[in-house]
Design a protein around this motif. Sequence first.
Motif, mmCIF file in Angstrom:
data_model
loop_
_atom_site.group_PDB
_atom_site.id
_atom_site.type_symbol
_atom_site.label_atom_id
_atom_site.label_comp_id
_atom_site.label_asym_id
_atom_site.label_seq_id
_atom_site.Cartn_x
_atom_site.Cartn_y
_atom_site.Cartn_z
ATOM 1 N N PHE A 1 -1.522 -1.752 9.941
ATOM 2 C CA PHE A 1 -1.450 -1.510 8.493
ATOM 3 C C PHE A 1 -2.733 -1.960 7.787
ATOM 4 N N GLU A 2 -3.391 -2.939 8.351
ATOM 5 C CA GLU A 2 -4.675 -3.348 7.779
ATOM 6 C C GLU A 2 -5.704 -2.223 7.944
ATOM 7 N N LEU A 3 -5.688 -1.566 9.098
ATOM 8 C CA LEU A 3 -6.590 -0.424 9.295
ATOM 9 C C LEU A 3 -6.243 0.723 8.350
ATOM 10 N N LEU B 1 -2.149 -5.423 12.063
ATOM 11 C CA LEU B 1 -3.481 -4.840 12.212
ATOM 12 C C LEU B 1 -3.454 -3.325 11.997
ATOM 13 N N TYR C 1 2.230 -5.411 4.150
ATOM 14 C CA TYR C 1 1.805 -6.182 5.327
ATOM 15 C C TYR C 1 1.100 -7.445 4.859
ATOM 16 N N ASP D 1 -4.835 0.463 5.496
ATOM 17 C CA ASP D 1 -5.258 0.010 4.174
ATOM 18 C C ASP D 1 -6.763 0.228 3.999
ATOM 19 N N ILE E 1 0.832 -1.198 0.000
ATOM 20 C CA ILE E 1 0.000 0.000 0.000
ATOM 21 C C ILE E 1 0.872 1.255 0.000
ATOM 22 N N TYR F 1 -8.211 -10.382 10.133
ATOM 23 C CA TYR F 1 -9.114 -9.524 10.891
ATOM 24 C C TYR F 1 -10.178 -8.888 10.007
#
Lengths: 258, 258
Positions: B93-95, B91, A249, B97, A240, A254
């Motif tokens: 980086f997932e947020l 998590l 990542y 993203d 990203i 999740y």
Amino acid sequence: MKQLYVVGTGPGAMDLVAPRAIEAIKLSTDLVAYGLYLDLLGSVCEGKNRHDLPLGEEIERARLALNLAAQGKITALVSSGDIGIYAMATLVFELLDQQLSGKEDSPQWLEVDIEVVPGISAMQAGAAKIGAMLGHDFCTISLSDLLTPWQTIEKRLHACGQGDFVVSFYNPRSKKRDWQINTARDILLQYRPHSTPVLLGRQLTREDESVTITTLDKLHSDDVDMFTLVSVGNSESRHIMNNDKQWVYTPRGYSKKL
Amino acid sequence: MKQLYVVGTGPGAMDLVAPRAIEAIKLSTDLVAYGLYLDLLGSVCEGKNRHDLPLGEEIERARLALNLAAQGKITALVSSGDIGIYAMATLVFELLDQQLSGKEDSPQWLEVDIEVVPGISAMQAGAAKIGAMLGHDFCTISLSDLLTPWQTIEKRLHACGQGDFVVSFYNPRSKKRDWQINTARDILLQYRPHSTPVLLGRQLTREDESVTITTLDKLHSDDVDMFTLVSVGNSESRHIMNNDKQWVYTPRGYSKKL
């Protein structure tokens, strides 16, 4: 007391060396290592007897460390990264095993107390630098076929593909070996997308660090040398961009809860 | 500057915490963590605003850390081990993203500078404690099927067996899950000997550390809890005894040269 410390000093930066590693070196009178690793540590190595053996003389280094310790010299066998991961620790115990099996003639080794001090490995420094590439199940594969038959390495590459593990390649290339990383790429391409993110981390955390993020189809030995860590994402790893900052990542799952 | 440090503090012992992790915590005014991790760190956390969220509230913890940092509070999101390995970093980086994809409504997150500080993971502390178990190619598998479908985990267990990787199991058991480690054992027994060495490392490097070396056929969920790291050797891993000292190492293939 006859003491051998087997010490990993992390990827390179002094502020990633564990205090326990520094303490073990301070307690030692004799340091056995590939010289570059000691140079990175700076002043903590001053005043010690340094036994610098060149790359390739790993067995001699392990023997020397055991012999020095057996002579009563408090000794640290030092490598960068985690000395238990593709480094000298396993060779110390292999030699000890040989002695216990009667295949060596160094009974003095059996009197040496051994303590292994772990360290942060290159894959961890690389993953942290670009985000969280090791966020889900991962594996490591050494691409050096000097000690491991290529057939075994190839089997592991296919297993890695089938299991969809994030993978970090150690020893991806050397002066004499150049094709292995390209073959590894071609095998992984049978299992995961061309666009899978790949990290090329050279001299991680050191002064001349360089970090490149590319894709699996563009991975090529021309861009890799013996100081490069190569990590390949799994099929779900994400690359990203936030303004001028890039991250990679690997999600843990999740998303269904977000 | 809006700063979020994402910090791994190693397996537990203070002398295995990297100085960079300590520095990041010192620079922060706000710490977000499962409280136990902060307790282990002692005085360095004094005087900080502590945001202790219980286990299970990982998403809330990551959101809170991003929000605090976005408000201008220098924040450290802290976990033990390597925060990039089965921990909070991914998590965050997932947020990020999700926000970049327009699925969250927190544009302030995009202004936060993020730095991830890696740490020594439990598998490394365990391997070092008993010698050099990670001496050759290895993988890690989380046995928690809360986030990952069991089918995916089972596929990875078979791949691990086929590739003959040393394997470390994270999240081997919880209060509500007990059968996964036994199934993992049964799958691995299809590929490697009953006598394969197994490490059970509980609370590694902490005050109440316990370390047991057993064999794959004797691995059982009764001997494992959520604080236990389980590492299983590959088909060549060796368990040796020198007087009263036990070691496990995985050879890299030097034997032909010894």
